[in-house]
Design an enzyme around this catalytic site. Sequence first.
Site, PDB file in Angstrom:
ATOM      1  N   THR A  47     -11.283  12.267 -20.374  1.00 17.99           N
ATOM      2  CA  THR A  47     -12.334  12.439 -19.572  1.00 17.99           C
ATOM      3  C   THR A  47     -13.501  11.714 -19.975  1.00 17.99           C
ATOM      4  O   THR A  47     -13.718  10.972 -20.913  1.00 17.99           O
ATOM      5  CB  THR A  47     -12.966  14.130 -20.057  1.00 17.99           C
ATOM      6  OG1 THR A  47     -14.212  14.307 -19.660  1.00 17.99           O
ATOM      7  CG2 THR A  47     -13.127  14.032 -21.603  1.00 17.99           C
ATOM      8  N   ASP A  48     -14.445  11.562 -18.781  1.00 19.22           N
ATOM      9  CA  ASP A  48     -15.580  10.816 -18.964  1.00 19.22           C
ATOM     10  C   ASP A  48     -16.750  11.430 -19.928  1.00 19.22           C
ATOM     11  O   ASP A  48     -17.539  10.639 -20.370  1.00 19.22           O
ATOM     12  CB  ASP A  48     -16.095  10.413 -17.539  1.00 19.22           C
ATOM     13  CG  ASP A  48     -16.689  11.724 -16.738  1.00 19.22           C
ATOM     14  OD1 ASP A  48     -16.447  12.866 -17.291  1.00 19.22           O
ATOM     15  OD2 ASP A  48     -17.450  11.642 -15.645  1.00 19.22           O
ATOM     16  N   GLU A  49     -16.375  12.551 -20.194  1.00 19.07           N
ATOM     17  CA  GLU A  49     -17.537  13.369 -21.042  1.00 19.07           C
ATOM     18  C   GLU A  49     -17.471  12.747 -22.430  1.00 19.07           C
ATOM     19  O   GLU A  49     -18.742  12.928 -23.137  1.00 19.07           O
ATOM     20  CB  GLU A  49     -17.107  14.799 -21.181  1.00 19.07           C
ATOM     21  CG  GLU A  49     -17.059  15.485 -19.741  1.00 19.07           C
ATOM     22  CD  GLU A  49     -17.263  16.945 -19.938  1.00 19.07           C
ATOM     23  OE1 GLU A  49     -17.656  17.465 -20.776  1.00 19.07           O
ATOM     24  OE2 GLU A  49     -16.752  17.424 -18.905  1.00 19.07           O
ATOM     25  N   TYR A  60     -16.122  20.423 -26.990  1.00 21.35           N
ATOM     26  CA  TYR A  60     -15.092  19.707 -26.174  1.00 21.35           C
ATOM     27  C   TYR A  60     -15.054  18.441 -26.113  1.00 21.35           C
ATOM     28  O   TYR A  60     -13.812  17.718 -26.297  1.00 21.35           O
ATOM     29  CB  TYR A  60     -15.054  20.397 -24.602  1.00 21.35           C
ATOM     30  CG  TYR A  60     -14.313  19.687 -23.498  1.00 21.35           C
ATOM     31  CD1 TYR A  60     -12.815  19.684 -23.792  1.00 21.35           C
ATOM     32  CD2 TYR A  60     -14.977  18.680 -22.523  1.00 21.35           C
ATOM     33  CE1 TYR A  60     -12.093  18.919 -22.834  1.00 21.35           C
ATOM     34  CE2 TYR A  60     -14.101  18.117 -21.643  1.00 21.35           C
ATOM     35  CZ  TYR A  60     -12.604  18.227 -21.876  1.00 21.35           C
ATOM     36  OH  TYR A  60     -12.061  17.484 -20.722  1.00 21.35           O
ATOM     37  N   ASN A 120     -15.003  14.469 -13.164  1.00 18.95           N
ATOM     38  CA  ASN A 120     -14.460  15.831 -12.877  1.00 18.95           C
ATOM     39  C   ASN A 120     -13.512  15.838 -11.859  1.00 18.95           C
ATOM     40  O   ASN A 120     -13.787  15.338 -10.927  1.00 18.95           O
ATOM     41  CB  ASN A 120     -15.776  16.668 -12.578  1.00 18.95           C
ATOM     42  CG  ASN A 120     -16.582  17.286 -13.580  1.00 18.95           C
ATOM     43  OD1 ASN A 120     -16.428  16.764 -14.605  1.00 18.95           O
ATOM     44  ND2 ASN A 120     -17.405  18.306 -13.271  1.00 18.95           N
ATOM     45  N   LYS A 158     -12.233  15.535 -27.633  1.00 19.28           N
ATOM     46  CA  LYS A 158     -11.516  14.864 -26.684  1.00 19.28           C
ATOM     47  C   LYS A 158     -11.990  13.178 -27.182  1.00 19.28           C
ATOM     48  O   LYS A 158     -10.669  12.299 -27.207  1.00 19.28           O
ATOM     49  CB  LYS A 158     -11.784  14.682 -25.122  1.00 19.28           C
ATOM     50  CG  LYS A 158     -11.524  15.933 -24.602  1.00 19.28           C
ATOM     51  CD  LYS A 158      -9.837  16.101 -24.393  1.00 19.28           C
ATOM     52  CE  LYS A 158      -9.308  15.301 -23.478  1.00 19.28           C
ATOM     53  NZ  LYS A 158      -7.773  15.364 -23.207  1.00 19.28           N
TER      54      LYS A 158
HETATM   55  N1  LIG Z   1     -10.303  19.241 -15.368  1.00 15.59           N
HETATM   56  C1  LIG Z   1     -10.908  17.983 -15.149  1.00 15.59           C
HETATM   57  O1  LIG Z   1     -12.036  18.017 -14.503  1.00 15.59           O
HETATM   58  C2  LIG Z   1     -10.418  16.829 -16.222  1.00 15.59           C
HETATM   59  C3  LIG Z   1     -11.031  15.801 -15.861  1.00 15.59           C
HETATM   60  C4  LIG Z   1     -10.796  14.679 -16.842  1.00 15.59           C
HETATM   61  C5  LIG Z   1      -9.905  14.832 -17.654  1.00 15.59           C
HETATM   62  N2  LIG Z   1      -9.311  15.974 -17.871  1.00 15.59           N
HETATM   63  C6  LIG Z   1      -8.375  16.208 -19.082  1.00 15.59           C
HETATM   64  O2  LIG Z   1      -6.847  16.302 -18.429  1.00 15.59           O
HETATM   65  C7  LIG Z   1      -6.057  17.261 -19.190  1.00 15.59           C
HETATM   66  C8  LIG Z   1      -5.561  18.594 -18.228  1.00 15.59           C
HETATM   67  O3  LIG Z   1      -6.851  19.315 -17.741  1.00 15.59           O
HETATM   68  P1  LIG Z   1      -6.833  20.584 -16.784  1.00 15.59           P
HETATM   69  O4  LIG Z   1      -8.026  20.694 -16.204  1.00 15.59           O
HETATM   70  O5  LIG Z   1      -5.563  20.379 -16.126  1.00 15.59           O
HETATM   71  O6  LIG Z   1      -6.871  21.581 -17.963  1.00 15.59           O
HETATM   72  P2  LIG Z   1      -6.206  23.097 -18.183  1.00 15.59           P
HETATM   73  O7  LIG Z   1      -7.064  23.745 -18.951  1.00 15.59           O
HETATM   74  O8  LIG Z   1      -5.990  23.792 -16.840  1.00 15.59           O
HETATM   75  O9  LIG Z   1      -4.708  23.020 -18.675  1.00 15.59           O
HETATM   76  C9  LIG Z   1      -4.219  22.733 -19.788  1.00 15.59           C
HETATM   77  C10 LIG Z   1      -2.994  23.017 -20.180  1.00 15.59           C
HETATM   78  O10 LIG Z   1      -2.434  22.898 -21.558  1.00 15.59           O
HETATM   79  C11 LIG Z   1      -1.707  23.801 -22.074  1.00 15.59           C
HETATM   80  N3  LIG Z   1      -2.100  23.862 -23.449  1.00 15.59           N
HETATM   81  C12 LIG Z   1      -3.016  23.961 -24.274  1.00 15.59           C
HETATM   82  N4  LIG Z   1      -2.784  24.135 -25.522  1.00 15.59           N
HETATM   83  C13 LIG Z   1      -1.803  23.535 -25.498  1.00 15.59           C
HETATM   84  C14 LIG Z   1      -1.018  23.399 -26.812  1.00 15.59           C
HETATM   85  N5  LIG Z   1      -1.433  23.494 -28.002  1.00 15.59           N
HETATM   86  N6  LIG Z   1       0.323  22.849 -26.655  1.00 15.59           N
HETATM   87  C15 LIG Z   1       0.928  22.783 -25.298  1.00 15.59           C
HETATM   88  N7  LIG Z   1       0.045  22.986 -24.323  1.00 15.59           N
HETATM   89  C16 LIG Z   1      -1.292  23.479 -24.424  1.00 15.59           C
HETATM   90  C17 LIG Z   1      -2.408  25.155 -21.266  1.00 15.59           C
HETATM   91  O11 LIG Z   1      -1.636  26.183 -21.293  1.00 15.59           O
HETATM   92  C18 LIG Z   1      -2.591  24.546 -19.838  1.00 15.59           C
HETATM   93  O12 LIG Z   1      -1.491  24.583 -19.177  1.00 15.59           O
HETATM   94  C19 LIG Z   1      -6.951  17.728 -20.270  1.00 15.59           C
HETATM   95  O13 LIG Z   1      -6.518  16.915 -21.433  1.00 15.59           O
HETATM   96  C20 LIG Z   1      -8.486  17.263 -19.913  1.00 15.59           C
HETATM   97  O14 LIG Z   1      -9.265  16.903 -21.109  1.00 15.59           O
HETATM   98  C21 LIG Z   1      -9.612  17.084 -17.262  1.00 15.59           C
END
Ligand SMILES: NC(=O)c1ccc[n+]([C@@H]2O[C@H](COP(=O)([O-])OP(=O)(O)OC[C@H]3O[C@@H](n4cnc5c(N)ncnc54)[C@H](O)[C@@H]3O)[C@@H](O)[C@H]2O)c1
Length: 351
Positions: free
Chosen positions: A132-134, A158, A187, A162
């Site tokens: 993430t950019d955070e 968080y 985001n 990360k």
């Molecule tokens: N949502 C955003 O805006 C955003 C932006 C940039 C990066 N990210 C990154 O992208 C990735 C996905 O984000 P998201 O928004 O889809 O998250 P999300 O919370 O919707 O999904 C996370 C998934 O990971 C699974 N999970 C959690 N802990 C686990 C474990 N210990 N073992 C196996 N599976 C596990 C959960 O069941 C879920 O299906 C993350 O790494 C997040 O940091 C998200």
Amino acid sequence: MILVTGGAGFIGANFVLDWLAQSDEPVINLDKLTYAGNLQNLASLEGDSRHIFIHGDINDQQKIATLLKQYHPRAIIHLAAESHVDRSIHEPEAFIQTNIVGTFRLLDIAYYYWKEQEGEAQQAFRFVHVSTDEVYGSLCKDAPAFTETHPYQPNSPYSASKASSDQLVRAYHHTYGLPTLITNCSNNYGAFQFPEKLIPLMIVNALSGKPLPVYGDGQQIRDWLYVKDHCSAIRRVLQAGIPGETYNIGGWNEKPNIEIVHIICDLLNELHPADYHKLIKYVTDRPGHDRRYAIDARKIERDLGWRPVETFETGIRKTVKWYLDHQDWVANVHSGEYRKWIESHYQEHAG
Ligand SMILES: NC(=O)c1ccc[n+]([C@@H]2O[C@H](COP(=O)([O-])OP(=O)(O)OC[C@H]3O[C@@H](n4cnc5c(N)ncnc54)[C@H](O)[C@@H]3O)[C@@H](O)[C@H]2O)c1
């Protein structure tokens, strides 16, 4: 085939669906199914032998070692994480366990797996870490956007978790030569996002006539990217990224939160008329709330030729329509019904 972690979550499910819409290369999808993991997101793949769902934790090294031995994936796309900042403020421990310890365990097993490969297979292997950019911290209003060399200054549990995982991924490349790639994205918004994050929360609350809670003065600025554009960027990084490199991914679309809420109210008003603006309610700000994130995504465009396809206007319209058309999905998430899905539909793979 490829191994995706967290493929039942918001971005992961979009990634798996898009991958299989464009390729016949099978996906092993390892997900713990926390509250954020929802197999209904993948209902359209039921009976599709290209999707192999494995219920499991990235902390379970034995399970992952067995999977790698059995399926021989050519790449790991690591999305599994605890992802909600507010939850990390109230209960940081799960963030440490999954995002830091879990990423370490996955990396370590991936390293031994990669080391045992030979020739072409070893050369071609990739570990793509989705971040993430955070991790870069907060920017002043006029400061230049984050580049890949911006110092890490995470401010929430968080983003700190990360940031730690990014550093571990970097170390596994520099110390052991594991061919890793890191992406830092802004985001995301789009279909299947759990209604605790800003955009789906506003849509879902508005449709049920509930208040639209806006933190502080609503002037926190974020860059927003349509989730399918993020998925195409990850695919491009897997295909052509240079191991050891980091790529920022963004939508060239900075907006204050309050503007996002007004745009959603306007769109809902057009598609499902009612006075939604009157539901906006300012609430006490989140502790340590970062003021601004902005992504400089020129490197991925210059080196890999990737740019987002959607503008915010097109992406948010698709998203609002999706939530309007999938109110059953929202109802299932709210009632917890989606948790039963695995019992009735995926019994055979649930380990
Ligand atoms: N949502 C955003 O805006 C955003 C932006 C940039 C990066 N990210 C990154 O992208 C990735 C996905 O984000 P998201 O928004 O889809 O998250 P999300 O919370 O919707 O999904 C996370 C998934 O990971 C699974 N999970 C959690 N802990 C686990 C474990 N210990 N073992 C196996 N599976 C596990 C959960 O069941 C879920 O299906 C993350 O790494 C997040 O940091 C998200």
